[in-house]
Scaffold this active site. Sequence first.
Site, PDB file in Angstrom:
ATOM      1  N   GLY A 127      -5.008  12.279   6.479  1.00 50.14           N
ATOM      2  CA  GLY A 127      -6.325  12.071   5.903  1.00 50.14           C
ATOM      3  C   GLY A 127      -7.285  11.540   6.953  1.00 50.14           C
ATOM      4  O   GLY A 127      -7.113  11.769   8.154  1.00 50.14           O
ATOM      5  N   ILE A 129      -7.858   8.405   8.043  1.00 47.96           N
ATOM      6  CA  ILE A 129      -7.266   7.449   8.973  1.00 47.96           C
ATOM      7  C   ILE A 129      -6.255   8.132   9.885  1.00 47.96           C
ATOM      8  O   ILE A 129      -6.246   7.922  11.105  1.00 47.96           O
ATOM      9  CB  ILE A 129      -6.607   6.289   8.205  1.00 47.96           C
ATOM     10  CG1 ILE A 129      -7.669   5.491   7.448  1.00 47.96           C
ATOM     11  CG2 ILE A 129      -5.847   5.371   9.159  1.00 47.96           C
ATOM     12  CD1 ILE A 129      -7.092   4.454   6.489  1.00 47.96           C
ATOM     13  N   ARG A 211       1.619   2.606   2.780  1.00 46.59           N
ATOM     14  CA  ARG A 211       2.184   1.883   1.639  1.00 46.59           C
ATOM     15  C   ARG A 211       3.565   1.376   2.011  1.00 46.59           C
ATOM     16  O   ARG A 211       4.390   2.121   2.541  1.00 46.59           O
ATOM     17  CB  ARG A 211       2.278   2.797   0.405  1.00 46.59           C
ATOM     18  CG  ARG A 211       0.937   3.162  -0.204  1.00 46.59           C
ATOM     19  CD  ARG A 211       0.252   1.941  -0.817  1.00 46.59           C
ATOM     20  NE  ARG A 211      -1.002   2.293  -1.463  1.00 46.59           N
ATOM     21  CZ  ARG A 211      -2.179   2.331  -0.853  1.00 46.59           C
ATOM     22  NH1 ARG A 211      -2.258   2.052   0.439  1.00 46.59           N
ATOM     23  NH2 ARG A 211      -3.274   2.655  -1.522  1.00 46.59           N
ATOM     24  N   GLU A 240       5.175  -7.176  -1.064  1.00 47.60           N
ATOM     25  CA  GLU A 240       4.132  -7.936  -0.392  1.00 47.60           C
ATOM     26  C   GLU A 240       3.689  -9.076  -1.304  1.00 47.60           C
ATOM     27  O   GLU A 240       3.500  -8.853  -2.498  1.00 47.60           O
ATOM     28  CB  GLU A 240       2.917  -7.061  -0.073  1.00 47.60           C
ATOM     29  CG  GLU A 240       3.127  -6.110   1.071  1.00 47.60           C
ATOM     30  CD  GLU A 240       1.833  -5.400   1.487  1.00 47.60           C
ATOM     31  OE1 GLU A 240       0.732  -5.857   1.065  1.00 47.60           O
ATOM     32  OE2 GLU A 240       1.913  -4.425   2.224  1.00 47.60           O
ATOM     33  N   HIS A 259      -0.777  -6.984   6.279  1.00 47.69           N
ATOM     34  CA  HIS A 259      -1.697  -6.052   5.625  1.00 47.69           C
ATOM     35  C   HIS A 259      -3.148  -6.350   6.017  1.00 47.69           C
ATOM     36  O   HIS A 259      -4.020  -6.537   5.158  1.00 47.69           O
ATOM     37  CB  HIS A 259      -1.525  -6.110   4.106  1.00 47.69           C
ATOM     38  CG  HIS A 259      -1.916  -4.823   3.432  1.00 47.69           C
ATOM     39  ND1 HIS A 259      -1.330  -4.381   2.278  1.00 47.69           N
ATOM     40  CD2 HIS A 259      -2.849  -3.881   3.761  1.00 47.69           C
ATOM     41  CE1 HIS A 259      -1.872  -3.234   1.905  1.00 47.69           C
ATOM     42  NE2 HIS A 259      -2.801  -2.910   2.791  1.00 47.69           N
TER      43      HIS A 259
END
Length: 297
Positions: A127, A129, A211, A240, A259
């Site tokens: 995508g 990024i 993810r 997380e 993150h």
Amino acid sequence: MESCAPECEFIYKPKELVVDSDLEDVSVVIGNIRPTAAAAAPALQWIQLNTAGADEYVAARRAADHWQICCARGAYSIAVSEHMIGMLFDMIRHFGEYHRKQAEHIWEANTHIVSIEGSTVLVLGLGDIGSSFAHKIKGLGAATVIGVRRSCGPKPDCVDEVCTTDELDSVLGRADFVAMVLPGGEETRGIMDERRLRMMKKGSYLVNVGRGNAVDSAALKKVLSEGHLAGVGLDVTDPEPLPADDPLWDMENVFITPHVAGQFYLDETFERIVRIAGRNLRHWTSGEPLENVVGLY
């Protein structure tokens, strides 16, 4: 923002304080309120998120599809792709080890290094990024950049080969570096399981900023403890926050950041989100299609 839609009434409230009654007559929400609150808002037409991911909102919209979801695709590419490059250099040049040695006043070299120049890099998730990272890594001299996406599509100029996730097994073993920038969802959960981690080239590197649950955490620890991978950089983990007693913290070949690859730490990220929201407000008031609409994947 108000100049983009002067005919609209704007209400400002911290997202933590938004209750269902605040949304009874609201047509548009800019910001990440509770997904359940968005689904329950009777007059809501669309929500502009300040995140690139929209997993929870997609799930909420399945229960009430009278509203659209617009993400902040395009806002985070600079910050996240540079974070990925930084993680790679930290691992292949042993910067973390040198920081520790500096703190202990030890003048000692780590002799073995590898280079991005001439390497094969696999980008899992092509995508905004992922494409930005591919462009940067190609500019650093990677010989072959392989992009992996969910479905066939145009090949970006910075990518040498493109394949679908169904073809991942056929290219995984070629990569010196594997960079994961996958969205959430059942399709990507555990996509890097023990079998695929072992398919990676021995001595290769893995970076995950998409993810945490896209990588099987138990399998990763097992493969790392056996020395199959030279290093792993994680900006996302499962779960997380990563529990303080998780073995990943103490593994020498693991580099963890909490993150922080995205967020609003880079001023340009925030400015891009504001511009995306402003353009969508103008589109909406003019009866034009919205940008960055998220489908029910």
